[in-house]
Motif scaffolding. Structure first.
Motif, PDB file in Angstrom:
ATOM      1  N   PHE A 197      -4.224 -29.400 -37.488  1.00 41.02           N
ATOM      2  CA  PHE A 197      -4.487 -27.991 -37.604  1.00 41.02           C
ATOM      3  C   PHE A 197      -5.604 -27.600 -36.601  1.00 41.02           C
ATOM      4  CE2 PHE A 197      -7.732 -24.857 -39.287  1.00 41.02           C
ATOM      5  CZ  PHE A 197      -6.781 -23.706 -39.684  1.00 41.02           C
ATOM      6  N   ASP A 198      -6.558 -28.418 -36.346  1.00 41.00           N
ATOM      7  CA  ASP A 198      -7.935 -28.274 -35.529  1.00 41.00           C
ATOM      8  C   ASP A 198      -7.132 -28.074 -34.192  1.00 41.00           C
ATOM      9  OD1 ASP A 198      -9.503 -28.180 -37.553  1.00 41.00           O
ATOM     10  OD2 ASP A 198     -10.209 -30.407 -37.190  1.00 41.00           O
ATOM     11  N   ALA A 199      -6.287 -29.065 -33.971  1.00 39.62           N
ATOM     12  CA  ALA A 199      -5.612 -28.860 -32.425  1.00 39.62           C
ATOM     13  C   ALA A 199      -4.811 -27.630 -32.071  1.00 39.62           C
ATOM     14  CB  ALA A 199      -5.139 -30.235 -31.927  1.00 39.62           C
ATOM     15  N   GLU A 200      -4.045 -27.287 -33.399  1.00 37.03           N
ATOM     16  CA  GLU A 200      -2.997 -26.288 -32.861  1.00 37.03           C
ATOM     17  C   GLU A 200      -3.447 -24.964 -33.308  1.00 37.03           C
ATOM     18  OE1 GLU A 200       0.579 -29.569 -33.883  1.00 37.03           O
ATOM     19  OE2 GLU A 200       0.590 -27.841 -35.184  1.00 37.03           O
ATOM     20  N   ILE A 201      -4.219 -24.745 -34.431  1.00 33.39           N
ATOM     21  CA  ILE A 201      -4.476 -23.172 -34.811  1.00 33.39           C
ATOM     22  C   ILE A 201      -5.869 -23.073 -34.840  1.00 33.39           C
ATOM     23  CG2 ILE A 201      -4.238 -21.735 -37.010  1.00 33.39           C
ATOM     24  CD1 ILE A 201      -1.412 -22.663 -35.805  1.00 33.39           C
ATOM     25  N   ALA A 202      -6.672 -23.973 -35.087  1.00 33.56           N
ATOM     26  CA  ALA A 202      -8.159 -23.585 -35.055  1.00 33.56           C
ATOM     27  C   ALA A 202      -8.711 -22.978 -33.894  1.00 33.56           C
ATOM     28  CB  ALA A 202      -8.940 -24.785 -35.539  1.00 33.56           C
ATOM     29  N   PRO A 203      -8.546 -23.396 -32.847  1.00 36.85           N
ATOM     30  CA  PRO A 203      -9.118 -22.652 -31.511  1.00 36.85           C
ATOM     31  C   PRO A 203      -8.745 -21.190 -31.465  1.00 36.85           C
ATOM     32  CG  PRO A 203      -8.214 -24.874 -30.766  1.00 36.85           C
ATOM     33  CD  PRO A 203      -7.644 -24.193 -32.363  1.00 36.85           C
ATOM     34  N   ASP A 204      -7.624 -20.915 -31.843  1.00 41.59           N
ATOM     35  CA  ASP A 204      -7.069 -19.337 -31.750  1.00 41.59           C
ATOM     36  C   ASP A 204      -7.358 -18.628 -32.891  1.00 41.59           C
ATOM     37  OD1 ASP A 204      -6.484 -19.573 -28.999  1.00 41.59           O
ATOM     38  OD2 ASP A 204      -4.398 -20.276 -29.588  1.00 41.59           O
ATOM     39  N   TYR A 205      -7.485 -19.216 -34.028  1.00 42.51           N
ATOM     40  CA  TYR A 205      -7.322 -18.629 -35.389  1.00 42.51           C
ATOM     41  C   TYR A 205      -8.484 -17.376 -35.547  1.00 42.51           C
ATOM     42  CZ  TYR A 205      -7.572 -17.484 -40.586  1.00 42.51           C
ATOM     43  OH  TYR A 205      -7.399 -16.849 -41.551  1.00 42.51           O
ATOM     44  N   PRO A 206      -9.663 -17.473 -35.054  1.00 51.54           N
ATOM     45  CA  PRO A 206     -10.712 -16.265 -35.325  1.00 51.54           C
ATOM     46  C   PRO A 206     -10.156 -15.053 -34.480  1.00 51.54           C
ATOM     47  CG  PRO A 206     -11.879 -18.493 -34.669  1.00 51.54           C
ATOM     48  CD  PRO A 206     -10.253 -18.703 -34.579  1.00 51.54           C
ATOM     49  N   ASP A 207      -9.343 -15.187 -33.575  1.00 53.35           N
ATOM     50  CA  ASP A 207      -9.106 -13.970 -32.720  1.00 53.35           C
ATOM     51  C   ASP A 207      -7.810 -13.597 -33.053  1.00 53.35           C
ATOM     52  OD1 ASP A 207     -11.296 -14.090 -31.060  1.00 53.35           O
ATOM     53  OD2 ASP A 207     -10.218 -15.434 -29.824  1.00 53.35           O
ATOM     54  N   SER A 208      -7.081 -14.235 -34.152  1.00 54.32           N
ATOM     55  CA  SER A 208      -5.730 -13.668 -34.727  1.00 54.32           C
ATOM     56  C   SER A 208      -5.885 -12.753 -35.896  1.00 54.32           C
ATOM     57  CB  SER A 208      -4.902 -14.996 -35.449  1.00 54.32           C
ATOM     58  OG  SER A 208      -5.568 -15.318 -36.372  1.00 54.32           O
ATOM     59  N   ARG A 209      -4.945 -11.857 -35.824  1.00 57.59           N
ATOM     60  CA  ARG A 209      -4.936 -10.810 -37.162  1.00 57.59           C
ATOM     61  C   ARG A 209      -5.494 -11.504 -38.611  1.00 57.59           C
ATOM     62  NH1 ARG A 209      -1.602  -9.376 -41.054  1.00 57.59           N
ATOM     63  NH2 ARG A 209      -1.955  -7.405 -41.757  1.00 57.59           N
ATOM     64  N   SER A 210      -4.919 -12.802 -38.714  1.00 53.79           N
ATOM     65  CA  SER A 210      -5.309 -13.374 -39.991  1.00 53.79           C
ATOM     66  C   SER A 210      -6.813 -13.576 -39.990  1.00 53.79           C
ATOM     67  CB  SER A 210      -4.429 -14.624 -40.125  1.00 53.79           C
ATOM     68  OG  SER A 210      -2.928 -14.364 -40.156  1.00 53.79           O
ATOM     69  N   GLY A 211      -7.162 -14.322 -38.989  1.00 51.84           N
ATOM     70  CA  GLY A 211      -8.695 -14.743 -38.596  1.00 51.84           C
ATOM     71  C   GLY A 211      -9.560 -13.336 -39.029  1.00 51.84           C
ATOM     72  N   TYR A 219       1.276 -19.577 -39.989  1.00 54.40           N
ATOM     73  CA  TYR A 219       1.051 -18.022 -40.073  1.00 54.40           C
ATOM     74  C   TYR A 219       2.172 -17.345 -41.067  1.00 54.40           C
ATOM     75  CZ  TYR A 219      -2.642 -18.101 -36.643  1.00 54.40           C
ATOM     76  OH  TYR A 219      -3.824 -18.564 -36.073  1.00 54.40           O
ATOM     77  N   SER A 220       3.476 -17.869 -40.973  1.00 55.88           N
ATOM     78  CA  SER A 220       4.442 -17.168 -41.997  1.00 55.88           C
ATOM     79  C   SER A 220       4.188 -17.562 -43.269  1.00 55.88           C
ATOM     80  CB  SER A 220       5.874 -17.676 -41.403  1.00 55.88           C
ATOM     81  OG  SER A 220       5.970 -19.069 -41.668  1.00 55.88           O
ATOM     82  N   GLU A 221       3.385 -18.657 -43.487  1.00 56.83           N
ATOM     83  CA  GLU A 221       2.998 -18.965 -44.877  1.00 56.83           C
ATOM     84  C   GLU A 221       1.518 -18.232 -45.162  1.00 56.83           C
ATOM     85  OE1 GLU A 221       4.112 -21.058 -47.170  1.00 56.83           O
ATOM     86  OE2 GLU A 221       5.915 -21.602 -45.992  1.00 56.83           O
ATOM     87  N   ILE A 222       0.631 -17.983 -44.538  1.00 57.53           N
ATOM     88  CA  ILE A 222      -0.448 -17.301 -44.600  1.00 57.53           C
ATOM     89  C   ILE A 222      -0.554 -15.542 -44.679  1.00 57.53           C
ATOM     90  CG2 ILE A 222      -2.815 -16.647 -43.581  1.00 57.53           C
ATOM     91  CD1 ILE A 222      -2.640 -19.377 -44.818  1.00 57.53           C
ATOM     92  N   GLU A 223       0.564 -15.171 -43.873  1.00 54.21           N
ATOM     93  CA  GLU A 223       0.670 -13.513 -43.892  1.00 54.21           C
ATOM     94  C   GLU A 223       1.198 -13.056 -45.341  1.00 54.21           C
ATOM     95  OE1 GLU A 223       0.078 -11.305 -41.383  1.00 54.21           O
ATOM     96  OE2 GLU A 223      -0.821 -12.881 -40.523  1.00 54.21           O
ATOM     97  N   PRO A 224       2.097 -13.668 -46.098  1.00 56.37           N
ATOM     98  CA  PRO A 224       2.310 -12.983 -47.238  1.00 56.37           C
ATOM     99  C   PRO A 224       0.900 -13.186 -48.326  1.00 56.37           C
ATOM    100  CG  PRO A 224       4.084 -14.488 -46.424  1.00 56.37           C
ATOM    101  CD  PRO A 224       2.946 -14.854 -45.609  1.00 56.37           C
ATOM    102  N   MET A 225       0.199 -13.983 -48.304  1.00 52.82           N
ATOM    103  CA  MET A 225      -0.989 -13.969 -48.949  1.00 52.82           C
ATOM    104  C   MET A 225      -1.956 -12.959 -48.600  1.00 52.82           C
ATOM    105  SD  MET A 225      -2.033 -18.196 -49.491  1.00 52.82           S
ATOM    106  CE  MET A 225      -2.260 -18.481 -47.802  1.00 52.82           C
ATOM    107  N   LEU A 226      -1.935 -12.559 -47.542  1.00 49.81           N
ATOM    108  CA  LEU A 226      -3.031 -11.594 -46.735  1.00 49.81           C
ATOM    109  C   LEU A 226      -2.409 -10.180 -47.330  1.00 49.81           C
ATOM    110  CD1 LEU A 226      -3.360 -12.628 -43.196  1.00 49.81           C
ATOM    111  CD2 LEU A 226      -5.000 -12.887 -45.039  1.00 49.81           C
TER     112      LEU A 226
END
Length: 132
Positions: A42-56, A109-116
């Motif tokens: 997760f740290d390598a694949e998602i964490a660097p961009d998560y804060p700038d994503s819609r979800s983040g 993101y397809s798992e997180i978006e429905p929660m949002l």
């Protein structure tokens, strides 16, 4: 007053001041532990961009060491058992949804978006820019 009493009183005052954390807005808790290979992915694949994503932007990430706190400090969150576990909490401290494990870059993101989408409308800040 003895040192022991001062320490006890200081601890009680600190606990009363800190209380149970309440977010002003939603947050995504990530329960993790040292040596967790899926946390590292997760740290390598998602964490660097998560804060700038819609979800983040809607639900900023807050990391919690599972050995320090299994509920992220919230009374209404069910204790995390596995790492990583992602728990979406609304501004009132209620658990909205959770994802146990890390499904990889393709499905995260397809798992997180429905929660949002289950968040109250007032907590879905207007976002612009890059999606996911």
């Amino acid at each position: 007053m003895s040192d022991g009493k001062r320490l006890l009183i200081g601890g009680v005052v600190m606990a009363l001041c800190l209380g149970t954390p309440r977010a002003d807005a939603a947050e995504l808790l990530m329960f993790e532990q040292k040596g967790c290979p899926y946390c590292a992915r997760f740290d390598a694949e998602i964490a660097p961009d998560y804060p700038d994503s819609r979800s983040g932007r809607i639900a900023p990430l807050r990391r919690v060491d599972i050995f320090d706190d299994r509920t992220g400090g919230y009374d209404e969150v069910q204790p995390a058992v596995f790492t990583p576990t992602f728990v979406l909490v609304d501004g009132a401290g209620r658990e909205v949804g959770r994802l146990e494990g890390y499904p990889g870059r393709k499905y995260f993101y397809s798992e997180i978006e429905p929660m949002l989408e289950r968040l109250p409308a007032s907590e879905k800040r207007q976002t612009t820019g890059r999606v996911p």
